[in-house]
Design an enzyme around this catalytic site. Structure first.
Site, PDB file in Angstrom:
ATOM      1  N   TYR A  58     -42.442 -56.867   8.117  1.00  0.00           N
ATOM      2  CA  TYR A  58     -42.675 -56.602   9.531  1.00  0.00           C
ATOM      3  C   TYR A  58     -44.004 -57.221   9.939  1.00  0.00           C
ATOM      4  CZ  TYR A  58     -45.599 -52.784   7.772  1.00  0.00           C
ATOM      5  OH  TYR A  58     -46.543 -52.043   7.108  1.00  0.00           O
ATOM      6  N   CYS A  59     -44.075 -57.564  11.204  1.00  0.00           N
ATOM      7  CA  CYS A  59     -45.298 -58.095  11.788  1.00  0.00           C
ATOM      8  C   CYS A  59     -45.311 -57.668  13.250  1.00  0.00           C
ATOM      9  CB  CYS A  59     -45.384 -59.609  11.625  1.00  0.00           C
ATOM     10  SG  CYS A  59     -43.959 -60.494  12.261  1.00  0.00           S
ATOM     11  N   THR A  60     -46.330 -58.052  13.959  1.00  0.00           N
ATOM     12  CA  THR A  60     -46.511 -57.576  15.327  1.00  0.00           C
ATOM     13  C   THR A  60     -45.324 -57.886  16.232  1.00  0.00           C
ATOM     14  OG1 THR A  60     -48.894 -57.837  15.076  1.00  0.00           O
ATOM     15  CG2 THR A  60     -48.062 -57.590  17.305  1.00  0.00           C
ATOM     16  N   ILE A  89     -43.136 -54.923  15.234  1.00  0.00           N
ATOM     17  CA  ILE A  89     -43.649 -53.578  15.498  1.00  0.00           C
ATOM     18  C   ILE A  89     -43.656 -53.298  16.995  1.00  0.00           C
ATOM     19  CG2 ILE A  89     -45.646 -52.046  15.243  1.00  0.00           C
ATOM     20  CD1 ILE A  89     -46.439 -53.861  12.818  1.00  0.00           C
TER      21      ILE A  89
END
Length: 109
Positions: A58-60, A89
């Site tokens: 996951y990342c922003t 996210i």
């Protein structure tokens, strides 16, 4: 990003399982820039940490983990289970305003 916010995995006991409980391995590549990710994933000792496991990246916003998951799949065996959080996210928190399983904060830059 993992230093300021991360997901707590749901445990089979119904509560949120923390990575420190041993239920989930958090692998933080400790990279400062995305451009360092390909080198991290090219090292055999790093790839070994992912083998035989289900991986959720996951990342922003979802873009970097889309690319990183492709690199990871390329480095692992064909049957590797590598997933990424669609929309990152940011979209997750829009769907779960109370934070859901995400703990900490997120910065959009």
């Amino acid at each position: 990003e993992t230093r300021i916010g991360r997901f707590a995995a749901p445990s089979s006991r119904g509560g949120g399982g923390d990575v420190s409980s041993g239920e989930v391995d958090l692998i933080d590549p400790e990279t400062r820039f995305y451009s360092e990710t390909p080198a991290f994933l090219a090292q055999e000792e790093n790839l070994a940490r992912f083998r035989g496991k289900k991986v959720l990246m996951y990342c922003t916003g979802g873009v970097r983990c889309e690319r990183a998951s492709a690199l990871l799949k390329k480095g692992l065996d064909e049957g590797a289970e590598v997933y990424q959080l669609s929309g990152g996210i940011q979209r997750y928190l829009e769907a779960y305003p109370d934070g859901g399983f995400f703990q900490g904060s997120m910065h959009v830059f």
